[in-house]
Design an enzyme around this catalytic site. Sequence first.
Site, PDB file in Angstrom:
ATOM      1  N   SER B  10      19.903   2.602  45.163  1.00  0.00           N
ATOM      2  CA  SER B  10      20.756   3.484  44.206  1.00  0.00           C
ATOM      3  C   SER B  10      21.538   2.850  43.330  1.00  0.00           C
ATOM      4  CB  SER B  10      21.301   4.741  45.268  1.00  0.00           C
ATOM      5  OG  SER B  10      22.230   4.121  45.504  1.00  0.00           O
ATOM      6  N   GLY B  11      21.437   1.364  43.101  1.00  0.00           N
ATOM      7  CA  GLY B  11      22.233   0.855  42.230  1.00  0.00           C
ATOM      8  C   GLY B  11      21.815   1.069  40.615  1.00  0.00           C
ATOM      9  N   ALA B  13      19.639  -0.536  38.745  1.00  0.00           N
ATOM     10  CA  ALA B  13      18.365  -0.590  38.557  1.00  0.00           C
ATOM     11  C   ALA B  13      17.724   0.709  39.288  1.00  0.00           C
ATOM     12  CB  ALA B  13      17.712  -1.678  39.240  1.00  0.00           C
ATOM     13  N   CYS B  44      30.721  -3.243  38.819  1.00  0.00           N
ATOM     14  CA  CYS B  44      31.735  -4.229  37.846  1.00  0.00           C
ATOM     15  C   CYS B  44      32.966  -3.364  37.888  1.00  0.00           C
ATOM     16  CB  CYS B  44      30.897  -4.441  36.730  1.00  0.00           C
ATOM     17  SG  CYS B  44      29.381  -5.144  36.868  1.00  0.00           S
ATOM     18  N   GLY B 115      18.228  -4.506  45.433  1.00  0.00           N
ATOM     19  CA  GLY B 115      19.713  -5.431  44.895  1.00  0.00           C
ATOM     20  C   GLY B 115      19.785  -6.511  45.687  1.00  0.00           C
ATOM     21  N   ARG B 135      31.214  -4.779  46.647  1.00  0.00           N
ATOM     22  CA  ARG B 135      29.979  -4.390  46.141  1.00  0.00           C
ATOM     23  C   ARG B 135      29.682  -2.754  45.996  1.00  0.00           C
ATOM     24  NH1 ARG B 135      26.071  -7.040  43.694  1.00  0.00           N
ATOM     25  NH2 ARG B 135      23.901  -6.260  44.254  1.00  0.00           N
ATOM     26  N   PRO B 281      -0.748  -3.099  42.523  1.00  0.00           N
ATOM     27  CA  PRO B 281      -0.716  -2.214  41.223  1.00  0.00           C
ATOM     28  C   PRO B 281       0.625  -1.244  41.696  1.00  0.00           C
ATOM     29  CG  PRO B 281      -2.471  -1.669  42.785  1.00  0.00           C
ATOM     30  CD  PRO B 281      -1.978  -3.114  43.034  1.00  0.00           C
ATOM     31  N   GLY B 287      16.027  -5.178  39.149  1.00  0.00           N
ATOM     32  CA  GLY B 287      17.455  -5.407  39.561  1.00  0.00           C
ATOM     33  C   GLY B 287      17.569  -6.740  40.314  1.00  0.00           C
TER      34      GLY B 287
END
Lengths: 455, 455
Positions: B10-11, B13, B44, B115, B135, B281, B287
């Site tokens: 769930s970051g 990305a 961040c 991640g 983090r 596929p 991320g």
Amino acid sequence: MAKKIIVIGSGAAGMSAASAARETDPEAEITVYTDDVDVAYSPCMIPWVLGGKSSWDGMIMHTPEWYAKERNITIRTATHVEAAAWDMPRGAPVVKNITVDGKTVEYDKLILATGGKVFIPPIAGTDLPGVFTIRTVKGGKEIEAYIKDRKKIVIAGAGVIGLELAYELVGAGKDVTVIEMMDQVIPRIADKDMADPIQAYLESIGVKFVMKAPVQAVNGNGKVESVSSLGVDYPCDAVIFATGVRANTDLAMMIGLDIGQLGALVAAPTLQAYKNGRLVPDVYVCGDVMQCQSAVYPGPTMSQLGSSAVREGRVAGINAAGGDAKFGPVVAPWVSVIGDMQIAGTGMSLGLASWYGAKLASGKASGYSRARYFPGHKELTVKLMADAATHRLVGAQIISGEDATGRINWITSAVLNGMTAEEFIVQAENAYCPPTSMVRDVVLQAADELVRNLQ
Amino acid sequence: MAKKIIVIGSGAAGMSAASAARETDPEAEITVYTDDVDVAYSPCMIPWVLGGKSSWDGMIMHTPEWYAKERNITIRTATHVEAAAWDMPRGAPVVKNITVDGKTVEYDKLILATGGKVFIPPIAGTDLPGVFTIRTVKGGKEIEAYIKDRKKIVIAGAGVIGLELAYELVGAGKDVTVIEMMDQVIPRIADKDMADPIQAYLESIGVKFVMKAPVQAVNGNGKVESVSSLGVDYPCDAVIFATGVRANTDLAMMIGLDIGQLGALVAAPTLQAYKNGRLVPDVYVCGDVMQCQSAVYPGPTMSQLGSSAVREGRVAGINAAGGDAKFGPVVAPWVSVIGDMQIAGTGMSLGLASWYGAKLASGKASGYSRARYFPGHKELTVKLMADAATHRLVGAQIISGEDATGRINWITSAVLNGMTAEEFIVQAENAYCPPTSMVRDVVLQAADELVRNLQ
């Protein structure tokens, strides 16, 4: 024998040319002629000095004495170059000279950096005391002295200089009315949807606007008392014309140099001039007097910007001194800071594009200059434009509370390199740190929208 | 039947992938599994919250409930995905499932956004209370609570996150020591000459540095009391490891996905994964868990940046939902704000370039962020690098008091488009207004110097 290089004009182009010539040839005899009394300043700074944010002395970077001592460049201020010649008569030596205050001076290489003249419409009363243009430090000082104890100022023209000046003069306590012929501020280079918020912001701090209104007469008995536009008289103590700049081609026409479709000098990539379609080997041009090639659509464009003038001056100076430099086609990014607002643009606006017969698609997105959760973020709107047929990026405009400049340079580089909107989505990256941008910058969000609109 | 899309992580990305999938397919059933308890935030931002400039609630943009209601995306927080599978057994149906907290769940399309893990060296004492990584919001809150009445903090690692944190913690009254294995701060992505001024600035506000020193043990009786490095004990109350991030490939390895030379997942331009050299596929990656192609030199590179994660997430999400998007090679621009200083970089540093066996030339120039005569201008240094053989621009670094981000994006675009230093001089333009740049931006001055050094 030392090469004799003469530069006419001491603006950003002329002074950059002189300095670049000196770097290239330590021996050359370099002389700059100018009718100005000051050199080495950016006229773009004048509004802020009139607003009290800096001083006349502070905005001048170097004196003629400094140039003599540090760069061995002679500057003849307050001189008038009356005539210039370059000719290659059959069977006779090449004619290369200028006439300065009645005296003929020979040159080996001539750099024409004669700049632009503020366009003043041919109307009654423009010779009255209280009528000004905004172009030189000397002129700026005259405005400052004249308006010191006067209140009501009319600015003719709502381009960026006019608007920067309007903001600063209101801040200095003046009553300011801007009169503009078109139906939007910053016409031609900005689109109405991006320009309107700037006008609204200036209105919110007290600037009055009269739109779709040409200044038709300046009236007064011995000094400015009002201006007339469309049958209405606007009482005022001074009128400042900020009505755009036309290339000052007087000397170039005496030489017989080729003038392009936009009324400015045509130059080769070396910035050598042409005469009757032939390259003139000894005469270089740079700055507001020349027209450029557009990097977006085939054809000429004007780039009367300080940043262009410096780049052109360097190329002209290097080449005149025997070096090798080229000047490329331009995208012509610009930015203007008006109080708490910044507006920037690059490449085509809708107005500019219509000149090339181009149809554009656009994408617009709004967000913030920093992460939305970082304190102090400012609103930021980006409009990105592509050619509807080729999907190539052709221009952009930005309004923001901060950091418009870097973003417009970024887009300029993408336009210059011919990226399509689709390529931009796939490839363009932005650096991210919460205090300086959103994680996906608004520029990329505008590109998403542009691609949707192109489909 | 609605397509079943599962996102793990769930970051930036994962959440971008889920949202882009929803935009692309309004019908799909989209579920995000995460071991985190919060979603939709930028890690961040954590240093600034610890520094008191924002709040934990303020840095979280949306709740799981918001995603359910506004985007019809189901988020399962605090879940543990134990296993994942994708297989195509001969003569049997394709196996596509994950195991979550003991339960098997089928998918049509899987997006791995697992991640990175902060690398903690295999040393004694890292399980003591008082040892942290930086983090997650949850982890940030734990740090905040633990150090509230404690004073001495060691930060292991002088990368940008470590330095941003050091600045903020000193501002919050802590006694901060940074211990770094290399001989410079921001190793690898910044060159020493550009990183040293940042270290000096942090020293000037009280941060202590121990350089060329690995953290070799964390010591304490029931809680952290000191760390050891090269035979010296540094007493402290807490240790925060900011020692870089390794791709979290645990689940990918269970599937048997191909892992590249840099220890991260290899992906096609569609961001589909590979297994035994064949495109998978149904599994997409995005991320910090993936490696990218370099846009500068042929070969892989890491781009573990929030801005990259969002771009990758969008591509993975669009494609997983049946749309068509591509992810291009990266230049990977980054920026860090450390108090009054900004440092930014893009493309190759000297250190990164050595990995490709490349020889670089560089040009460095210093000036100001605004016109030198405009009040409030900040110092600005730009280092621009080109490949010594091809003269192509390959990277840059900037230190400045303001506006590093736009400039680094600008250069990134030039690097991406393969411009040579000589082309950049001829063609690159900067917008100019006294409050936002010099008339010839320092970036162009650095290019002048680079071209001289290439000759």
